[in-house]
Design a protein around this motif. Structure first.
Motif, PDB file in Angstrom:
ATOM      1  N   THR A 178       4.213  -8.655  75.572  1.00 39.83           N
ATOM      2  CA  THR A 178       4.438  -7.321  75.028  1.00 39.83           C
ATOM      3  C   THR A 178       5.582  -7.338  74.022  1.00 39.83           C
ATOM      4  O   THR A 178       5.459  -6.833  72.913  1.00 39.83           O
ATOM      5  CB  THR A 178       4.758  -6.343  76.171  1.00 39.83           C
ATOM      6  N   ARG A 209      14.817  -8.511  69.319  1.00 41.46           N
ATOM      7  CA  ARG A 209      14.043  -7.979  70.431  1.00 41.46           C
ATOM      8  C   ARG A 209      13.728  -9.119  71.395  1.00 41.46           C
ATOM      9  O   ARG A 209      13.381 -10.212  70.972  1.00 41.46           O
ATOM     10  CB  ARG A 209      12.742  -7.382  69.891  1.00 41.46           C
ATOM     11  N   GLN A 218       1.184   9.391  66.909  1.00 39.92           N
ATOM     12  CA  GLN A 218       1.316  10.180  68.138  1.00 39.92           C
ATOM     13  C   GLN A 218       1.962  11.538  67.859  1.00 39.92           C
ATOM     14  O   GLN A 218       1.601  12.533  68.477  1.00 39.92           O
ATOM     15  CB  GLN A 218       2.194   9.374  69.105  1.00 39.92           C
ATOM     16  N   ASP A 250      11.898   0.184  73.133  1.00 32.00           N
ATOM     17  CA  ASP A 250      12.074   0.043  71.692  1.00 32.00           C
ATOM     18  C   ASP A 250      13.483   0.497  71.314  1.00 32.00           C
ATOM     19  O   ASP A 250      13.951   1.515  71.822  1.00 32.00           O
ATOM     20  CB  ASP A 250      11.043   0.904  70.955  1.00 32.00           C
ATOM     21  N   PRO A 251      14.173  -0.271  70.416  1.00 35.74           N
ATOM     22  CA  PRO A 251      15.554   0.093  70.090  1.00 35.74           C
ATOM     23  C   PRO A 251      15.664   1.466  69.419  1.00 35.74           C
ATOM     24  O   PRO A 251      16.706   2.105  69.510  1.00 35.74           O
ATOM     25  CB  PRO A 251      16.009  -1.019  69.134  1.00 35.74           C
ATOM     26  N   VAL A 252      14.608   1.909  68.742  1.00 41.51           N
ATOM     27  CA  VAL A 252      14.660   3.224  68.078  1.00 41.51           C
ATOM     28  C   VAL A 252      14.111   4.320  68.982  1.00 41.51           C
ATOM     29  O   VAL A 252      14.715   5.373  69.145  1.00 41.51           O
ATOM     30  CB  VAL A 252      13.865   3.197  66.751  1.00 41.51           C
ATOM     31  N   PHE A 253      12.942   4.078  69.585  1.00 42.55           N
ATOM     32  CA  PHE A 253      12.229   5.159  70.264  1.00 42.55           C
ATOM     33  C   PHE A 253      12.332   5.138  71.791  1.00 42.55           C
ATOM     34  O   PHE A 253      11.806   6.011  72.463  1.00 42.55           O
ATOM     35  CB  PHE A 253      10.757   5.154  69.840  1.00 42.55           C
ATOM     36  N   PHE A 295       0.347   1.097  69.986  1.00 41.27           N
ATOM     37  CA  PHE A 295       1.638   1.453  70.582  1.00 41.27           C
ATOM     38  C   PHE A 295       1.855   2.964  70.612  1.00 41.27           C
ATOM     39  O   PHE A 295       1.406   3.675  69.720  1.00 41.27           O
ATOM     40  CB  PHE A 295       2.769   0.825  69.762  1.00 41.27           C
ATOM     41  N   ARG A 296       2.561   3.418  71.617  1.00 40.86           N
ATOM     42  CA  ARG A 296       2.976   4.824  71.698  1.00 40.86           C
ATOM     43  C   ARG A 296       4.323   4.918  72.401  1.00 40.86           C
ATOM     44  O   ARG A 296       4.679   4.047  73.191  1.00 40.86           O
ATOM     45  CB  ARG A 296       1.972   5.664  72.516  1.00 40.86           C
ATOM     46  N   ARG A 297       5.000   6.027  72.134  1.00 39.03           N
ATOM     47  CA  ARG A 297       6.242   6.315  72.835  1.00 39.03           C
ATOM     48  C   ARG A 297       5.900   7.045  74.136  1.00 39.03           C
ATOM     49  O   ARG A 297       4.953   7.835  74.159  1.00 39.03           O
ATOM     50  CB  ARG A 297       7.095   7.207  71.923  1.00 39.03           C
ATOM     51  N   LEU A 298       6.658   6.784  75.194  1.00 37.03           N
ATOM     52  CA  LEU A 298       6.437   7.510  76.442  1.00 37.03           C
ATOM     53  C   LEU A 298       7.078   8.895  76.319  1.00 37.03           C
ATOM     54  O   LEU A 298       8.055   9.040  75.633  1.00 37.03           O
ATOM     55  CB  LEU A 298       7.047   6.760  77.627  1.00 37.03           C
ATOM     56  N   PRO A 333      13.967   9.468  67.918  1.00 37.25           N
ATOM     57  CA  PRO A 333      13.357  10.462  68.803  1.00 37.25           C
ATOM     58  C   PRO A 333      13.495  11.891  68.275  1.00 37.25           C
ATOM     59  O   PRO A 333      12.535  12.665  68.303  1.00 37.25           O
ATOM     60  CB  PRO A 333      14.123  10.280  70.116  1.00 37.25           C
ATOM     61  N   VAL A 388       3.853   5.422  66.902  1.00 35.30           N
ATOM     62  CA  VAL A 388       4.613   6.633  67.242  1.00 35.30           C
ATOM     63  C   VAL A 388       4.376   7.728  66.188  1.00 35.30           C
ATOM     64  O   VAL A 388       4.237   8.905  66.534  1.00 35.30           O
ATOM     65  CB  VAL A 388       6.119   6.305  67.394  1.00 35.30           C
ATOM     66  N   CYS A 404       8.310   2.531  75.471  1.00 38.39           N
ATOM     67  CA  CYS A 404       7.039   2.641  74.760  1.00 38.39           C
ATOM     68  C   CYS A 404       5.945   1.929  75.544  1.00 38.39           C
ATOM     69  O   CYS A 404       6.230   1.073  76.386  1.00 38.39           O
ATOM     70  CB  CYS A 404       7.139   2.012  73.372  1.00 38.39           C
ATOM     71  N   PHE A 427       4.656  -2.495  78.603  1.00 40.22           N
ATOM     72  CA  PHE A 427       5.668  -1.460  78.384  1.00 40.22           C
ATOM     73  C   PHE A 427       6.951  -2.157  77.978  1.00 40.22           C
ATOM     74  O   PHE A 427       7.217  -3.275  78.412  1.00 40.22           O
ATOM     75  CB  PHE A 427       5.887  -0.638  79.659  1.00 40.22           C
ATOM     76  N   PHE A 428       7.734  -1.515  77.142  1.00 40.13           N
ATOM     77  CA  PHE A 428       8.977  -2.127  76.665  1.00 40.13           C
ATOM     78  C   PHE A 428       9.914  -1.041  76.187  1.00 40.13           C
ATOM     79  O   PHE A 428       9.522   0.125  76.070  1.00 40.13           O
ATOM     80  CB  PHE A 428       8.680  -3.107  75.525  1.00 40.13           C
TER      81      PHE A 428
END
Lengths: 223, 476
Positions: free
Chosen positions: B257, B251, B273, A118-121, A142-145, B223, B270, A124, A115-116
């Motif tokens: 990770t 980063r 998703q 992300d600067p945009v989302f 990868f996915r956004r939480l 988002p 994303v 994640c 888990f990390f």
């Protein structure tokens, strides 16, 4: 005079918890971790544990990011006398630190769960092929939480090696246990809020009926 | 409201309209005169431009306008925006560049513009943008003369671009293929109006948009954008070309990770998703939008493709493109039934192949093509048809285009056409697209578009599911 004094300190990534603390938190979430015994610096080294030899002994400390490189992990310690030697070596080199003793777990298919932020989302999740070659294969999704079980399932479907988690060549693997683990930990990450920075669960052994976290690292936000 | 004022304003002011035909203010005004809006040229000293009375300022106009296009240099823009706000203008579009994209001075100008619109009802598109096109309303703020750049006709594809030059490419490509658009919107520097808001607005029922295609180099608000896509993608496909894939983000890479989470890989996950169809070049963006806007999308679980060709080589290549998972789209070739093959044998030359890919050979003619297409469409084991035509053959003519459209309309199974190497590089495509069948000048582009048509429903279903979950769980 000293040139060192003028160098501004590089912000060191900071572990939010020592390994035994992360694992205790995971256990409270219902995530499976190995049974363990924690030895304080002054504790005598036991000759037996609630689990059989061989065991794994590691330094569990917030100050230690890369344990293997620092030779702070010994795997396959086969009896009490070897354990005595390993413990005194570690206590000499890592004075004042706690030692974590765990059984050598039955192997499974190795997954990495991460888990990390992300600067945009924002927060994640990552899941994929784990173990020492994780960074070589880079077979991760990868996915956004937030994520739910269906979404984590879709992540596993995206992997080149997705067959690994479906029981490749007759090997029995509980894909469901891995999926449940990712969802459970993702909720914890969300609850942590701003404190959270990055988490590695690697490897996770995915076995016939369960998924067990072998190593866990949790970092706070940088800076 | 925003969409109405932006794309079908009743009144427009062109500030910086010029009597000089080479000035962008002149070109924009000339184009806008053809629109259905009342258009007011604004210039401090000129009296007549293209036979129209000129107004010295926005303040002096006889009525408040819904849209103001500013065709003046960057330095003049903040004051004009302030004037627009004072006069209650609906939407302002500053065309000029020279703002935040150039450095601190430009950012100062933007800060002043932002302060001017804050708390007002005036909205701003850009700056540094070509503005908008709405063919159905004959609205066109492009400063590229219409004898230099063909515009697409009216249709249901909405095209949004962060870059002006890429926007021009998308518009030109759509026009050449006969792909109709509901609008083009140049996002420019996104000081105010951004892609997230537009995606939601354009997907509203009655907006005339059936698919949204975007070119982005960055997300104004990541988002907000993906959540907007999740909201609409179940009904209105969102197709995205996200450039800047190799940009390395700062980063923390101290854990595995962090080191594996390259910015583009995260974007990729994303987008999946949230139900966004990702493409990787400008042709693919227009091709995919065209196919998704025309072809009825049925939620098929199987995707067995029949191929019809007039040339063996095309059949071989098409089979590769369809089946290969590494250099193709990974769909499957249909197994034609015994009945279909017997029917085909009656239709095609004796030396031709009745197995999939069906090869009509150089003897192919429009009636033969139509009968063969009908036969494969009626096969229950066929979910979609890739119809490839060699228009140069001696017995072939444009009648085959109507034949394809006629059969495609009958069965509700997706049909995508490839017309390879015709002498006229636009007319046959426009004709077939005009009859509702996506048509491409390359085998690979046709296969790629067909794959989008067949796979999109799965993505839409996921977007709907994710949307329902988000609604139950409350907005996050």
């Amino acid at each position: 005079m000293s040139t060192m004094a003028r160098v501004s300190p590089v912000p060191q990534p900071r572990l939010l918890m020592a390994e035994h603390e992360v694992k205790a938190a995971l256990r409270r979430l219902g995530v499976q971790v190995p049974p363990s015994v924690l030895l304080a610096p002054a504790d005598p080294v036991p000759s037996s544990f609630p689990f059989p030899f061989p065991v794994v002994v590691k330094v569990s400390s917030r100050a230690l990011l890369h344990k293997t490189e620092a030779r702070a992990v010994f795997v396959g310690v086969k009896d009490a006398s070897e354990l005595q030697a390993v413990a005194s070596d570690l206590r000499e080199r890592f004075a004042g630190e706690l030692l974590l003793v765990e059984p050598v777990e039955r192997p499974g298919v190795e997954a990495i769960v991460g888990f990390f932020r992300d600067p945009v989302f924002g927060p994640c999740a990552m899941v994929g092929v784990g173990g020492v070659y994780a960074e070589l294969y880079q077979d991760v999704a990868f996915r956004r939480l937030p994520v739910d079980e269906a979404e984590v399932g879709a992540m596993l479907d995206e992997l080149r090696a997705r067959a690994l988690f479906e029981g490749f060549r007759g090997r029995k693997v509980s894909r469901e246990a891995l999926v449940r683990l990712v969802v459970a930990v993702s909720r914890w990450v969300e609850e942590m809020g701003r404190e959270f920075g990055q988490m590695d669960l690697n490897p996770v052994f995915v076995r016939e009926h369960d998924a067990v976290v072998i190593d866990a690292k949790l970092m706070g936000q940088d800076g | 409201m925003l969409i109405h004022q932006l794309l079908s304003p009743r009144t427009i002011a062109v500030v910086g309209a010029s009597p000089n035909p080479s000035k962008i203010g002149h070109i924009i005004f000339r184009h806008l005169l053809k629109s259905r809006a009342r258009v007011y040229p604004v210039h401090p000293s000129a009296t007549r431009i293209l036979d129209q009375s000129v107004w010295p300022s926005i303040r002096s106009l006889p009525e408040p306008v819904e849209l103001a296009v500013l065709a003046t240099p960057a330095a003049t823009v903040p004051e004009l925006v302030e004037e627009c706000v004072a006069c209650g203008v609906g939407v302002v579009i500053p065309i000029a560049g020279g703002f935040g994209e150039t450095g601190p001075e430009g950012r100062k100008l933007e800060a002043r513009m932002k302060a001017a619109i804050r708390g007002s009802s005036t909205r701003l598109l850009g700056p540094n943008t070509l503005g908008v096109i709405n063919p159905a309303y004959a609205l066109d703020t492009f400063f590229l003369p219409d004898d230099r750049l063909d515009r697409p006709g009216p249709g249901s594809i909405a095209l949004l671009s962060q870059s002006g030059a890429v926007g021009v490419t998308l518009v030109a490509t759509a026009a050449a293929m006969g792909a109709g658009i509901s609008c083009f919107v140049g996002l420019g520097n996104r000081l105010d109006i951004g892609e997230a808001e537009l995606v939601r607005e354009l997907a509203r029922p009655g907006s005339g948009t059936s698919v949204i295609g975007l070119y982005l180099e960055s997300f104004g608000n990541g988002p907000a954008f993906v959540e907007a896509c999740r909201e609409v993608a179940g009904e209105t496909p969102v197709v995205l070309l996200k450039a800047g894939r190799t940009a390395t983000g700062a980063r923390a890479a101290s854990l595995h990770t962090g080191s594996m989470a390259g910015p583009d890989r995260v974007v990729d996950g994303v987008l999946r998703q949230y139900g966004v169809w990702r493409v990787f070049d400008d042709l693919e963006l227009v091709d995919t939008c065209l196919a998704l806007s025309l072809v009825r999308r049925s939620p098929l679980s199987s995707t067995r493709v029949a191929v019809l060709t007039c040339a063996g080589g095309q059949g071989v290549m098409l089979t590769d493109y369809i089946e290969s998972t590494t250099r193709g789209v990974g769909l499957s070739m249909a197994q034609l039934s015994e009945g279909t093959r017997l029917r085909l044998k009656e239709i095609i030359p004796t030396f031709a192949s009745s197995a999939n890919p069906v090869d009509l050979t150089g003897e192919a003619s429009p009636p033969m093509y139509e009968a063969a297409l009908q036969a494969v469409l009626e096969d229950a084991g066929v979910d979609a048809v890739l119809a490839s035509v060699v228009l140069q053959l001696p017995h072939m003519d444009d009648g085959v285009l109507e034949a394809i459209a006629r059969q495609a309309a009958r069965y509700g199974k997706p049909v995508v056409a490839a017309l390879i190497g015709p002498k006229d590089t636009q007319a046959p495509f426009r004709a077939l697209v005009g009859m509702g069948v996506p048509a491409y000048p390359s085998l690979w582009r046709a296969v790629r578009a067909l794959a989008a048509v067949l796979r999109y429903p799965q993505l839409a279903a996921r977007a709907r599911r994710a949307r329902d979950l988000a609604r139950i769980g409350g907005t996050r």
